[in-house]
Motif scaffolding. Structure first.
Motif, short mmCIF file in Angstrom:
data_model
loop_
_atom_site.label_atom_id
_atom_site.label_comp_id
_atom_site.label_asym_id
_atom_site.label_seq_id
_atom_site.Cartn_x
_atom_site.Cartn_y
_atom_site.Cartn_z
N GLN A 305 0.82 -1.22 0.00
CA GLN A 305 0.00 0.00 0.00
C GLN A 305 0.86 1.27 0.00
O GLN A 305 0.32 2.37 -0.12
CB GLN A 305 -0.93 -0.01 1.22
CG GLN A 305 -2.01 -1.06 1.11
CD GLN A 305 -2.78 -1.26 2.40
OE1 GLN A 305 -2.21 -1.18 3.49
NE2 GLN A 305 -4.07 -1.53 2.30
N SER A 306 2.16 1.11 0.10
CA SER A 306 3.06 2.25 0.03
C SER A 306 3.48 2.56 -1.40
O SER A 306 4.20 3.53 -1.63
CB SER A 306 4.31 1.99 0.89
OG SER A 306 3.96 1.89 2.26
N CYS A 307 3.05 1.73 -2.36
CA CYS A 307 3.33 1.97 -3.77
C CYS A 307 2.13 2.61 -4.46
O CYS A 307 0.99 2.41 -4.04
CB CYS A 307 3.63 0.65 -4.49
SG CYS A 307 5.13 -0.20 -3.98
N ARG A 308 2.40 3.34 -5.52
CA ARG A 308 1.31 3.83 -6.36
C ARG A 308 1.03 2.73 -7.39
O ARG A 308 1.28 2.86 -8.58
CB ARG A 308 1.70 5.13 -7.05
CG ARG A 308 0.52 5.81 -7.74
CD ARG A 308 0.93 7.07 -8.47
NE ARG A 308 -0.22 7.70 -9.09
CZ ARG A 308 -0.16 8.73 -9.93
NH1 ARG A 308 1.02 9.20 -10.27
NH2 ARG A 308 -1.24 9.25 -10.44
N ARG A 371 0.02 5.55 1.77
CA ARG A 371 1.37 6.11 1.90
C ARG A 371 1.33 7.57 2.31
O ARG A 371 2.15 8.03 3.11
CB ARG A 371 2.13 5.97 0.59
CG ARG A 371 3.59 6.46 0.69
CD ARG A 371 4.36 6.17 -0.57
NE ARG A 371 4.24 7.20 -1.58
CZ ARG A 371 4.49 7.01 -2.87
NH1 ARG A 371 4.82 5.80 -3.31
NH2 ARG A 371 4.38 8.01 -3.74
N ARG A 372 0.40 8.32 1.78
CA ARG A 372 0.38 9.76 2.01
C ARG A 372 -0.55 10.19 3.15
O ARG A 372 -0.77 11.39 3.33
CB ARG A 372 0.01 10.49 0.72
CG ARG A 372 1.10 10.41 -0.33
CD ARG A 372 0.95 11.46 -1.37
NE ARG A 372 2.11 11.56 -2.22
CZ ARG A 372 2.24 12.44 -3.21
NH1 ARG A 372 1.27 13.31 -3.45
NH2 ARG A 372 3.33 12.48 -3.96
N ARG A 373 -1.07 9.22 3.89
CA ARG A 373 -1.93 9.65 5.01
C ARG A 373 -1.95 8.64 6.16
O ARG A 373 -1.33 8.84 7.18
CB ARG A 373 -3.34 9.95 4.51
CG ARG A 373 -4.21 10.66 5.55
CD ARG A 373 -5.43 11.29 4.93
NE ARG A 373 -6.07 12.24 5.83
CZ ARG A 373 -7.06 13.04 5.47
NH1 ARG A 373 -7.51 13.03 4.22
NH2 ARG A 373 -7.59 13.89 6.34
N TYR A 374 -2.66 7.54 5.97
CA TYR A 374 -2.99 6.68 7.11
C TYR A 374 -1.87 5.73 7.53
O TYR A 374 -1.97 5.10 8.59
CB TYR A 374 -4.26 5.89 6.81
CG TYR A 374 -5.50 6.77 6.83
CD1 TYR A 374 -6.12 7.10 8.02
CD2 TYR A 374 -6.01 7.31 5.66
CE1 TYR A 374 -7.24 7.91 8.06
CE2 TYR A 374 -7.13 8.13 5.68
CZ TYR A 374 -7.74 8.43 6.88
OH TYR A 374 -8.85 9.25 6.90
N LEU A 375 -0.81 5.60 6.73
CA LEU A 375 0.33 4.79 7.14
C LEU A 375 1.55 5.66 7.46
O LEU A 375 2.67 5.16 7.52
CB LEU A 375 0.70 3.78 6.03
CG LEU A 375 -0.37 2.75 5.66
CD1 LEU A 375 0.20 1.74 4.67
CD2 LEU A 375 -0.91 2.03 6.89
#
Length: 429
Positions: A305-308, A371-375
């Motif tokens: 989930q850290s990848c686009r 990646r850009r918020r909840y992790l």
């Protein structure tokens, strides 16, 4: 020199030059002295330390009620209201068990009745200090990682946290009692979910911290030549099947497909590892990333989930703390769900390939949501503090002392000492 006719004789030129120089020195000294006095009386201020630009944004800006990834992601000092504004929906897996225990509070007897199994830690927070009360066994570095995460959430909190006593277990499967754990099944309603050990670090397979993975993923996509259009249009997966039916069926469903880059790893075969293993950031080179559960949950998902990229996951039996934020349909869809037997994998993959704009939208939602918020580290500390406060609302008040032989004895070991010795008792000399 005696006066002549009531006047002094004109001074010699060398003497005039000397006097002028002396006056200049005196005047300069007075100015410097006044400047020093003014400087000493200025309001006190913090010295400016050098920090990388990305971290400087945290120190130079405050949260304004609207989430800003670049400004807020490393901000460990969001207060309760700011955490709720920044991360709506993040605390669903805390509110669920809290609501369940409001009329049936957690008791000391209940915690005492928990059977200590490998990976067990009992601890308490009193006066903003984390104490370790008991441990059982060790599962790699998991317990230490989780304790460090809790400790960071405490010492960086802008608000005091309540006193609590709790227990957690770092194993993949834990008893359905009032424990903190990394994952649960739908029927495990007594388990309170916490961020898993990988948020601090997962050193054994050399994955590193979640922050490290995300930074490298971001670099690969934004500076390393792998924006969406340059990604490989294949479904990527590497892992051991471990003779699990779920993974064996996945291997069968994905073999001989033009869109498949799926291979099983043999961790004991150095050649297999050298040829086929890819570090987590290189997963971001692919448009589609497969996720499978293992013996229970799989800690791999947060890295995918850290990848686009589009995460393709079967219907899952296990739940982690951030799963309520996953969307399998609608405008906010951030992953693609397939059947647990993988029978519709080919159909779903063909849809993604034929609808690249939709696939790109899902990948962007995945990156934006996770990646850009909840992790982010900011979200993690907010989750821990919300958990601590919610647990306190439905639990007993811990005692700092216990009675031994008619005397009061200090309970627990300060976390700082435990981190250094990694045990509860040692010889002082």
């Amino acid at each position: 020199m005696p006066p002549v006719g009531g006047f002094y004789r004109p001074l010699s030129e060398p003497l005039l030059i000397a006097l002028k120089r002396r006056s200049t020195v005196i005047l300069t000294s007075i100015v410097l002295g006044l400047g020093f006095i003014i400087w000493c009386q200025r309001p006190a201020s913090q010295p400016k330390a050098f920090v990388p630009n990305r971290l400087a944004t945290v120190r130079n800006h405050t949260f304004d009620g609207t989430w800003d990834y670049k400004r807020d992601r490393f901000n460990f000092m969001l207060n309760t209201a700011q955490c709720e504004q920044a991360f709506p929906g993040l605390f669903a897996e805390i509110e669920r068990p809290k609501t369940q225990r409001e009329k049936r509070p957690i008791t000391l007897k209940e915690i005492n009745a928990i059977v200590p199994r490998n990976g067990y830690v009992r601890a308490m927070i009193i006066n903003q200090q984390l104490y370790i009360i008991a441990t059982e066994g060790r599962i790699y570095s998991r317990e230490l990682a989780t304790l460090h995460s809790i400790y960071r959430a405490i010492i960086s909190s802008p608000e005091p946290l309540p006193d609590i006593e709790f227990a957690f277990n770092s194993d993949d499967r834990i008893d359905n009692v009032a424990l903190w754990g990394y994952a649960r099944r739908p029927d495990d309603t007594n388990i309170w979910l916490v961020p898993d050990f990988g948020y601090w670090s997962w050193p054994e397979p050399k994955v590193g911290t979640i922050r490290e993975v995300q930074m490298k993923a971001e670099w690969a996509e934004e500076m390393g030549g792998f924006p969406w259009k340059s990604k490989l249009g294949k479904l990527f997966w590497r892992g051991a099947t471990m003779n699990l039916e779920l993974r064996e069926k996945f291997m069968a469903a994905s073999q001989s497909e033009s869109w498949s880059d799926v291979k099983s790893l043999n961790w004991k075969d150095k050649e297999s590892i050298a040829d086929d293993l890819k570090p987590m950031p290189e997963h971001c080179h692919y448009k589609y990333l497969a996720h499978t559960e293992g013996n229970s949950y799989s800690g791999r998902l947060k890295y995918l989930q850290s990848c686009r990229s589009v995460v393709v996951a079967h219907k899952m039996d296990w739940i982690q703390h951030h799963y309520p934020l996953m969307r399998s349909s609608g405008p906010e869809q951030n992953y693609v769900e397939v059947r647990r037997d993988w029978e519709d994998l080919h159909e779903k993959m063909q849809w993604l390939i034929d609808n690249d704009l939709d696939a790109e939208r899902i990948a962007a939602n995945n990156m934006k949501t996770f990646r850009r918020r909840y992790l982010t580290p900011a979200a993690e500390v907010c989750y821990w503090r919300h958990l601590i406060r919610s647990w306190a609302e439905v639990s007993f008040e811990p005692s700092f002392f216990k009675e031994v032989g008619g005397k009061k004895v200090w309970r627990g070991l300060p976390a700082e000492s435990f981190f250094l010795e990694r045990r509860m008792d040692w010889d002082p000399y």
